[in-house]
Design an enzyme around this catalytic site. Structure first.
Site, PDB file in Angstrom:
ATOM      1  N   LYS A  79       0.831  -1.214   0.000  1.00 13.34           N
ATOM      2  CA  LYS A  79       0.000   0.000   0.000  1.00 13.34           C
ATOM      3  C   LYS A  79       0.861   1.258   0.000  1.00 13.34           C
ATOM      4  O   LYS A  79       0.632   2.180  -0.783  1.00 13.34           O
ATOM      5  CB  LYS A  79      -0.900  -0.018   1.247  1.00 13.34           C
ATOM      6  CG  LYS A  79      -1.513   1.335   1.592  1.00 13.34           C
ATOM      7  CD  LYS A  79      -2.378   1.289   2.826  1.00 13.34           C
ATOM      8  CE  LYS A  79      -1.677   1.426   4.145  1.00 13.34           C
ATOM      9  NZ  LYS A  79      -1.309   2.803   4.552  1.00 13.34           N
ATOM     10  N   ASN A  80       1.850   1.293   0.872  1.00 13.93           N
ATOM     11  CA  ASN A  80       2.612   2.536   1.039  1.00 13.93           C
ATOM     12  C   ASN A  80       3.610   2.792  -0.084  1.00 13.93           C
ATOM     13  O   ASN A  80       4.194   3.866  -0.164  1.00 13.93           O
ATOM     14  CB  ASN A  80       3.306   2.559   2.407  1.00 13.93           C
ATOM     15  CG  ASN A  80       2.292   2.738   3.523  1.00 13.93           C
ATOM     16  OD1 ASN A  80       1.135   3.053   3.271  1.00 13.93           O
ATOM     17  ND2 ASN A  80       2.730   2.519   4.760  1.00 13.93           N
ATOM     18  N   CYS A  91      -4.297  13.164  13.432  1.00 18.09           N
ATOM     19  CA  CYS A  91      -4.494  11.741  13.143  1.00 18.09           C
ATOM     20  C   CYS A  91      -4.438  11.000  14.474  1.00 18.09           C
ATOM     21  O   CYS A  91      -3.842  11.494  15.439  1.00 18.09           O
ATOM     22  CB  CYS A  91      -3.377  11.317  12.200  1.00 18.09           C
ATOM     23  SG  CYS A  91      -3.218   9.575  11.918  1.00 18.09           S
ATOM     24  N   ARG A 109       1.176  14.657  13.071  1.00 16.63           N
ATOM     25  CA  ARG A 109       1.551  14.440  11.674  1.00 16.63           C
ATOM     26  C   ARG A 109       1.441  15.697  10.798  1.00 16.63           C
ATOM     27  O   ARG A 109       0.691  15.714   9.807  1.00 16.63           O
ATOM     28  CB  ARG A 109       0.747  13.285  11.090  1.00 16.63           C
ATOM     29  CG  ARG A 109       0.910  12.005  11.883  1.00 16.63           C
ATOM     30  CD  ARG A 109       0.183  10.843  11.287  1.00 16.63           C
ATOM     31  NE  ARG A 109       0.813  10.337  10.078  1.00 16.63           N
ATOM     32  CZ  ARG A 109       0.306   9.380   9.312  1.00 16.63           C
ATOM     33  NH1 ARG A 109      -0.835   8.828   9.632  1.00 16.63           N
ATOM     34  NH2 ARG A 109       0.927   8.965   8.233  1.00 16.63           N
ATOM     35  N   ASP A 146       5.324   0.822  11.880  1.00 17.54           N
ATOM     36  CA  ASP A 146       4.103   0.170  11.396  1.00 17.54           C
ATOM     37  C   ASP A 146       4.006  -1.296  11.813  1.00 17.54           C
ATOM     38  O   ASP A 146       3.011  -1.964  11.491  1.00 17.54           O
ATOM     39  CB  ASP A 146       4.010   0.281   9.859  1.00 17.54           C
ATOM     40  CG  ASP A 146       3.708   1.700   9.419  1.00 17.54           C
ATOM     41  OD1 ASP A 146       3.336   2.529  10.267  1.00 17.54           O
ATOM     42  OD2 ASP A 146       3.853   1.993   8.215  1.00 17.54           O
ATOM     43  N   ARG A 193      -8.344  -0.787   4.943  1.00 18.55           N
ATOM     44  CA  ARG A 193      -7.453   0.206   4.328  1.00 18.55           C
ATOM     45  C   ARG A 193      -6.094  -0.387   3.970  1.00 18.55           C
ATOM     46  O   ARG A 193      -5.403   0.152   3.105  1.00 18.55           O
ATOM     47  CB  ARG A 193      -7.229   1.382   5.289  1.00 18.55           C
ATOM     48  CG  ARG A 193      -8.461   2.220   5.507  1.00 18.55           C
ATOM     49  CD  ARG A 193      -8.144   3.423   6.351  1.00 18.55           C
ATOM     50  NE  ARG A 193      -7.182   4.311   5.685  1.00 18.55           N
ATOM     51  CZ  ARG A 193      -6.790   5.470   6.153  1.00 18.55           C
ATOM     52  NH1 ARG A 193      -7.285   5.909   7.285  1.00 18.55           N
ATOM     53  NH2 ARG A 193      -5.914   6.218   5.508  1.00 18.55           N
TER      54      ARG A 193
HETATM   55  C1  EPZ Z   1       4.441   7.083   6.212  1.00 18.42           C
HETATM   56  O1  EPZ Z   1       3.678   8.143   6.764  1.00 18.42           O
HETATM   57  C2  EPZ Z   1       3.530   5.883   6.143  1.00 18.42           C
HETATM   58  N1  EPZ Z   1       2.402   6.200   5.278  1.00 18.42           N
HETATM   59  C3  EPZ Z   1       3.071   5.507   7.528  1.00 18.42           C
HETATM   60  O2  EPZ Z   1       2.316   4.313   7.427  1.00 18.42           O
HETATM   61  C4  EPZ Z   1       4.302   5.231   8.400  1.00 18.42           C
HETATM   62  O3  EPZ Z   1       3.887   4.973   9.720  1.00 18.42           O
HETATM   63  C5  EPZ Z   1       5.241   6.429   8.382  1.00 18.42           C
HETATM   64  O4  EPZ Z   1       5.573   6.785   7.020  1.00 18.42           O
HETATM   65  C6  EPZ Z   1       6.546   6.192   9.131  1.00 18.42           C
HETATM   66  O5  EPZ Z   1       7.198   5.078   8.599  1.00 18.42           O
HETATM   67  C7  EPZ Z   1       2.511   6.066   3.964  1.00 18.42           C
HETATM   68  O6  EPZ Z   1       3.563   5.710   3.441  1.00 18.42           O
HETATM   69  C8  EPZ Z   1       1.314   6.353   3.134  1.00 18.42           C
HETATM   70  P1  EPZ Z   1       6.544  10.540   8.059  1.00 18.42           P
HETATM   71  P2  EPZ Z   1       4.195   9.638   6.685  1.00 18.42           P
HETATM   72  O7  EPZ Z   1       6.395  11.786   7.245  1.00 18.42           O
HETATM   73  O8  EPZ Z   1       4.921   9.829   5.426  1.00 18.42           O
HETATM   74  C9  EPZ Z   1       6.856  13.902  11.435  1.00 18.42           C
HETATM   75  C10 EPZ Z   1       0.525   2.824   7.991  1.00 18.42           C
HETATM   76  O9  EPZ Z   1       0.060   2.271   9.020  1.00 18.42           O
HETATM   77  N2  EPZ Z   1       6.709  14.898  10.362  1.00 18.42           N
HETATM   78  O10 EPZ Z   1       7.709   9.671   7.808  1.00 18.42           O
HETATM   79  O11 EPZ Z   1       3.047  10.522   6.981  1.00 18.42           O
HETATM   80  C11 EPZ Z   1       5.600  13.076  11.646  1.00 18.42           C
HETATM   81  O12 EPZ Z   1       4.638  13.746  12.432  1.00 18.42           O
HETATM   82  C12 EPZ Z   1       1.048   4.231   8.060  1.00 18.42           C
HETATM   83  O13 EPZ Z   1       0.550   2.270   6.881  1.00 18.42           O
HETATM   84  C13 EPZ Z   1       6.781  16.239  10.655  1.00 18.42           C
HETATM   85  O14 EPZ Z   1       6.958  16.639  11.811  1.00 18.42           O
HETATM   86  O15 EPZ Z   1       5.198   9.661   7.909  1.00 18.42           O
HETATM   87  C14 EPZ Z   1       6.153  11.825  12.276  1.00 18.42           C
HETATM   88  O16 EPZ Z   1       6.315  12.044  13.641  1.00 18.42           O
HETATM   89  C15 EPZ Z   1       0.594   5.070   9.148  1.00 18.42           C
HETATM   90  N3  EPZ Z   1       6.650  17.140   9.632  1.00 18.42           N
HETATM   91  C16 EPZ Z   1       7.519  11.673  11.607  1.00 18.42           C
HETATM   92  O17 EPZ Z   1       7.840  12.967  11.076  1.00 18.42           O
HETATM   93  C17 EPZ Z   1       6.450  16.749   8.342  1.00 18.42           C
HETATM   94  O18 EPZ Z   1       6.336  17.620   7.465  1.00 18.42           O
HETATM   95  C18 EPZ Z   1       7.566  10.662  10.465  1.00 18.42           C
HETATM   96  O19 EPZ Z   1       6.477  10.908   9.590  1.00 18.42           O
HETATM   97  C19 EPZ Z   1       6.401  15.384   8.052  1.00 18.42           C
HETATM   98  C20 EPZ Z   1       6.531  14.472   9.078  1.00 18.42           C
END
Ligand code: EPZ
Length: 424
Positions: free
Chosen positions: A22-23, A119, A124, A310, A403
């Site tokens: 998915k991701n 979320c 996030r 995850d 999902r």
């Molecule tokens: C991706 O989310 C995945 N989603 C998530 O999968 C996964 O948990 C996550 O990466 C971490 O591995 C998809 O790929 C669609 P991040 P993403 O940006 O990209 C902070 C699942 O269950 N951050 O790597 O949204 C954020 O809040 C899901 O399949 C900022 O502060 O995650 C988090 O604490 C849920 N500012 C950390 O960074 C930003 O602009 C990592 O988030 C962006 C992120």
């Protein structure tokens, strides 16, 4: 609303074929916005999130054609994009919708994308995506809940960007944007999850010039145009890890096909520490916990190649039934222990300390209960607990599972689980 009913206590034995990730699929689909030629993706999983992304792309004007349902083959034709707005109604359902921001701004010089809200697993924000786009020459305003991006020169410019924090979505968004920017972009401290490499490989097939794939420094020389390509989505490492834990928690043995153990190094290390036998095969692996005495271990979530956040909830279910104590440290999201109170209702002994750590003391038995979870992986954690618990477990809010887990009941039933969907 659908629910899942599980009669626990049956060791799982059999074979599971792993679906497309998915991701990986979501950003790959968004990359169709970068070209006016056809992008063909195969191995797309049948999941609610994939349908949501398809709906979003269709709203922008992408023409979608399903050419082979069994193989998950779809064609995306982005030759007639007529709408640069990603509406709140879709973005609120799925945060990954924000991945259209980079491609649209890069190709059209502007975009309007609803700002994703909070979320269940954390705040996030997308501030890092926005700051990087600004560095590439986009003017960003937040207006009435929308991110309004406008490339000041009519196009994005290459830039040297150091992400202040590792972000998967941020890396994907800016990587896609950089393929059509004028000049060179360097992304430092980039995420290097396998899903990002998969996206980069597909972009290269589309004509992008990217080096450093698989590392945390990506160098992209922007091109005027990208072209069509055909690409197969990689196997879902999180799905594979979840079912490997299903084999472990029920003290069974499952063989996985179409899986890649190399993407799961950190998970394998932890499962082996617990006492699970993990054996690589030609097109996958075997997770074997028959007759194993499983013991707890300490784990900390980290960006790839560390242990994935995850898989944290699913591992918590396993550790709850393993001997001894385990310390779990969550470093990626600030609210990712929402499954713990539900596991406690099934008899688990877990203490959460602050937002980032939990001590799990293994118990000999969990007992079935009616439970519900607030997100996808937390729901899977409850499925796993239900598989080993005595008696009946009912899991509410099945839409979370829909999902991210394709054919969940079918895959588990084929391995001997007593699981069924109750539709009201
Ligand atoms: C991706 O989310 C995945 N989603 C998530 O999968 C996964 O948990 C996550 O990466 C971490 O591995 C998809 O790929 C669609 P991040 P993403 O940006 O990209 C902070 C699942 O269950 N951050 O790597 O949204 C954020 O809040 C899901 O399949 C900022 O502060 O995650 C988090 O604490 C849920 N500012 C950390 O960074 C930003 O602009 C990592 O988030 C962006 C992120």
């Amino acid at each position: 609303m659908d629910r899942i009913k599980i009669e626990g206590g049956y060791p799982l034995h059999g074979t599971i074929s792993i679906s497309g990730a998915k991701n990986a699929a979501l950003p790959l689909m968004a990359s169709a916005l970068l070209t006016d030629e056809v992008l063909t993706l195969t191995n797309l999983p049948h999941l609610a999130d994939i349908m949501t992304m398809a709906q979003l792309l269709a709203g922008h004007g992408v023409k979608l054609t399903m050419t082979d349902e069994d193989r998950g083959t779809f064609q995306f034709d982005g030759s007639n994009i007529f709408n640069l707005k990603a509406p709140y109604d879709i973005v609120r359902k799925m945060r990954a919708s924000v991945l259209v921001l980079g491609p649209l701004t890069a190709r059209y010089g502007r975009a309007k994308v609803s700002l994703p809200g909070g979320c269940a697993i954390g705040a996030r924000p997308v501030d890092i995506h926005l700051a990087a786009l600004e560095k590439m020459g986009a003017e960003i305003q937040i207006k009435e809940g929308y991110i309004v991006a406008h490339a000041k020169d009519g196009h994005l410019n290459g830039a040297d960007i150091t992400f202040p924090k590792v972000t998967v979505g941020g890396t994907e968004n800016i990587l896609m944007a950089a393929t059509l920017a004028k000049g060179q972009t360097i992304l430092r401290n980039a995420a290097c999850e396998p899903e990002i490499s998969d996206l980069a490989e597909c972009l290269v097939k589309m004509g992008a010039d990217i080096t450093g794939i698989g590392t945390n420094t990506l160098v992209i020389n922007g091109k005027e145009k990208l072209h069509g390509a055909t690409h197969k989505v990689i196997a879902d490492r999180i799905e594979a890890a979840s079912y490997a834990i299903a084999a472990a928690i029920t003290r069974g043995r499952i063989e996985f096909k179409n899986a890649n153990l190399k993407d799961l190094t950190a998970v394998v290390r932890i499962l082996v520490d617990c006492g699970v036998n993990m054996i690589e095969t030609e097109d996958g692996f075997i997770a074997d916990a028959q007759d194993a005495y499983l013991i707890g271990t300490d784990v900390m979530t980290e960006p790839y190649p560390g242990f994935p956040t995850d898989v944290q909830a699913q591992l918590t279910a396993l550790l709850a039934t393993a001997g001894g104590a385990s310390l779990i440290t969550e470093t990626i999201f600030e609210n990712r222990f929402m499954h713990v109170p539900e596991l406690a209702r099934m008899g688990a002994n877990i203490n959460v300390h602050g937002p980032s750590s939990a001590i799990v003391r293994g118990v000999p038995k969990l007992s079935g209960a009616e439970v519900m979870a607030t997100d996808l992986r937390a729901s899977m954690c409850l499925v796993l607990a239900g598989l080993v618990a005595t008696g009946t477990t009912i899991i509410n809010r099945v839409y979370h599972l829909d999902r991210g887990y394709e054919h969940l009941e079918e895959k588990l039933t084929a391995c001997g689980a007593h699981i069924e969907r109750l539709t009201d």
